[in-house]
Scaffold this motif. Structure first.
Motif, mmCIF file in Angstrom:
data_model
loop_
_atom_site.group_PDB
_atom_site.id
_atom_site.type_symbol
_atom_site.label_atom_id
_atom_site.label_comp_id
_atom_site.label_asym_id
_atom_site.label_seq_id
_atom_site.Cartn_x
_atom_site.Cartn_y
_atom_site.Cartn_z
ATOM 1 N N ARG A 1 -9.857 -0.682 -5.808
ATOM 2 C CA ARG A 1 -10.694 -1.092 -4.681
ATOM 3 C C ARG A 1 -12.170 -1.170 -5.109
ATOM 4 O O ARG A 1 -12.597 -0.485 -6.034
ATOM 5 C CB ARG A 1 -10.543 -0.110 -3.530
ATOM 6 C CG ARG A 1 -9.133 0.008 -2.997
ATOM 7 C CD ARG A 1 -9.038 0.983 -1.849
ATOM 8 N NE ARG A 1 -9.507 2.313 -2.228
ATOM 9 C CZ ARG A 1 -9.525 3.363 -1.411
ATOM 10 N NH1 ARG A 1 -9.116 3.233 -0.170
ATOM 11 N NH2 ARG A 1 -9.956 4.529 -1.832
ATOM 12 N N GLY B 1 -5.973 3.461 -3.128
ATOM 13 C CA GLY B 1 -7.104 3.952 -3.904
ATOM 14 C C GLY B 1 -6.738 4.813 -5.099
ATOM 15 O O GLY B 1 -5.589 4.883 -5.536
ATOM 16 N N HIS C 1 0.886 -1.162 0.000
ATOM 17 C CA HIS C 1 0.000 0.000 0.000
ATOM 18 C C HIS C 1 0.931 1.220 0.000
ATOM 19 O O HIS C 1 1.273 1.743 1.058
ATOM 20 C CB HIS C 1 -0.907 -0.015 1.233
ATOM 21 C CG HIS C 1 -1.690 -1.289 1.388
ATOM 22 N ND1 HIS C 1 -2.986 -1.429 0.928
ATOM 23 C CD2 HIS C 1 -1.367 -2.489 1.939
ATOM 24 C CE1 HIS C 1 -3.418 -2.652 1.191
ATOM 25 N NE2 HIS C 1 -2.446 -3.315 1.815
ATOM 26 N N LYS D 1 -9.902 -5.397 -5.980
ATOM 27 C CA LYS D 1 -9.565 -5.906 -4.636
ATOM 28 C C LYS D 1 -10.826 -6.016 -3.786
ATOM 29 O O LYS D 1 -11.593 -5.059 -3.641
ATOM 30 C CB LYS D 1 -8.567 -4.944 -3.970
ATOM 31 C CG LYS D 1 -8.291 -5.223 -2.492
ATOM 32 C CD LYS D 1 -7.464 -6.479 -2.294
ATOM 33 C CE LYS D 1 -7.190 -6.749 -0.823
ATOM 34 N NZ LYS D 1 -6.387 -5.720 -0.156
#
Length: 533
Positions: A254, A229, A73, A281
């Motif tokens: 996402r 994101g 991330h 995801k």
């Protein structure tokens, strides 16, 4: 993107591990226009192939393809570099750090932190603990797992969360015996706070990612598979346009961003040599740390606690079929054995939908920390990419032994997955763990938790992998899973010149030494990003 062409190099007198099975070794390579022009096994009297090349004698050093962190991330990691480090041995130490940050922060501004683990402390921190050190600031601290958070009264008040608030779908607010909030929020309840925290501007996110990128590059990471994101995607695009992106990115989408992505024309499989769009995801369950990972039977000592499933089978099949119709393969987070079985059942049921749509990548199972023995060979049969994080095993060992008991035999089962024929790729899950891939390589080959005594047995030693297997999971296999083919992840003619230089061969040293490896050179697209020789 680049105004000037990369320089041309001839790297000689090297031990080159190409990570290509047809031609595993070379001793020199030629780089032109950002790509590998040729490789060869030299004899001592061979001359420079082209006088116009810059010749670098590597003195016997090792060259490898650049490494890939296949689960990171990057925006969260970048932003958390400035947050309070809450990975402490005690609640008191964490609170002292928060108190210190509050003194440095203007009243009313948010104080954020990350990394606490109640399993290390023996109990959760409380709302009153935080209130005692943070009178004038809303404070929110995410757990190491990112599946729980800890808020003070001011943060709850600012976000409109009270004892009367209902648990959101897929989340839980912790209450004490009197029905009052404790300040601890689980899973989707965390979003009750995070959605109200002011978001940094795109340029600020890009600036912080640039700082994080420099760290990753120095460790030898030249590619990532990212799970943040659209704000992260926008920042990465800004860096690419400014000719400052030095990572090749497979960017996943996402669930909450899917509609906006489709409206913007963002499609799986599209992109260029720097940024490509990957999977959708989804989350099947929680995490081991807060004991929200979904289990087939209860946690040891908590027989009634089966964790939390985010979807049932029907819901997940429906989401999956919609995703496939939109052209997106799935990457589904699953930690507990119940969640992993559910996800494998879903992938099996989606086979018919896949036949009507040519997906750009195979589906992925993210983490797969505990599978039931009956499910161990299913990922290989289904053609699923197993995205796993070796560093989780040594970080989680004490918790896994305590709460999973004998079931740990099938936890973090990398070797079993390799043997079954599954495609295994490795990452870090940063900022949950350090993105240093050499810590991951050590974990994969040694499985020795921190602090282990010399000569102590490895934890579930059967699941260790060889250094070469681990390197494949950090190079060739993640490249193939992202349809980059041989253009990255291996050193062959025509591949991008993304490579690292080491003072030692990682396949010829003890696993314990791997954690101390530091590249002395990193090249991306034929340009030295980092060089100390």
């Amino acid at each position: 993107m680049r105004a000037t062409s990369p320089r041309q190099y001839f790297l000689s007198n090297a031990h080159i591990l190409t990570m290509n099975s047809r031609r595993p070794y070379a001793s020199s390579l030629q780089i032109q226009a950002g790509r590998i022009h040729s490789l060869r096994l030299d004899t001592p009297d061979e001359r420079l192939p082209n006088p116009g090349l810059e010749h670098i004698d590597l003195g016997g050093r090792t060259i490898l393809p650049g490494l890939c962190d296949a689960h990171i991330h990057i925006e969260k990691y970048a932003l958390m570099l400035d947050q309070v480090d809450c990975e402490t041995a005690s609640v008191r130490e964490c609170l002292l750090r928060v108190e210190s940050r509050c003194r440095e922060t203007p009243p009313g501004s948010w104080v954020l932190g990350h990394g606490w683990n109640q399993n290390d402390w023996g109990a959760y921190g409380t709302l009153h603990d935080l209130d005692a050190v943070s009178h004038d600031h809303p404070v929110f601290l995410t757990a190491k797992s990112l599946h729980a958070g800890w808020a003070n009264s001011r943060a709850l008040e600012v976000c409109g969360v009270s004892a009367a608030s209902l648990d959101p779908p897929g989340g839980k607010l912790q209450h004490d015996d009197r029905g009052q909030l404790t300040g601890i929020l689980f899973e989707e309840a965390v979003s009750l706070i995070t959605t109200k925290i002011p978001k940094p501007a795109k340029t600020d996110i890009a600036r912080k990612i640039l700082e994080a990128q420099a760290e990753l590059n120095k460790w030898g990471i030249t590619a990532i598979h990212d799970f943040d994101g659209l704000s992260c995607l926008n920042a990465l695009e800004e860096l690419k346009q400014a000719d400052r992106l030095r990572l090749r990115v497979l960017k996943h989408i996402r669930k909450k961003d899917l509609e906006a992505s489709l409206d913007a024309g963002i499609r799986s499989g599209t992109g260029d040599d720097w940024i490509r769009i990957g999977h959708l995801k989804l989350f099947a369950d929680g995490a081991l740390g807060p004991r929200t990972a979904a289990m087939l039977r209860g946690y040891e000592g908590e027989v009634d606690n089966l964790g939390m499933l985010q979807f049932d089978l029907e819901e997940l099949v429906q989401l999956g079929s919609q995703s496939i119709q939109a052209g997106y393969p799935l990457a589904i987070h699953a930690i507990g054995d119940r969640a992993n079985r559910l996800v494998l059942d879903v992938f099996e049921k989606l086979k018919d939908h896949e036949q009507s749509r040519d997906l750009p990548y195979p589906h992925r199972l993210e983490h797969a920390q505990l599978l039931h023995p009956d499910d161990i060979k299913r990922p290989s049969r289904l053609g699923i990419t197993m995205s796993m994080q070796p560093i989780h095993a040594i970080s989680d060992q004490a918790m896994a032994d305590r709460y999973w008991g004998a079931r740990v035999r099938w936890s973090y089962a990398w070797n079993t997955q390799f043997k079954s024929g599954a495609r295994v790729i490795f990452g870090s899950d940063a900022p949950v763990e350090s993105p240093n891939p050499w810590l991951g390589l050590n974990a994969a080959t040694a499985r020795m938790p921190p602090g282990s005594e010399t000569g102590a047995p490895a934890w579930v030693a059967e699941e260790r992998v060889s250094p070469m297997q681990a390197l494949l999971a950090y190079t060739t296999l993640p490249a193939k899973s992202a349809n980059w083919g041989s253009s990255i992840g291996q050193l062959v003619e025509g591949a991008f010149a993304d490579l690292i230089v080491l003072d030692q061969d990682p396949t010829g040293i003890e696993p314990e030494e791997l954690k101390r490896v530091q590249p002395c050179g990193v090249m991306i697209n034929g340009e030295w990003i980092y060089r100390e020789f």
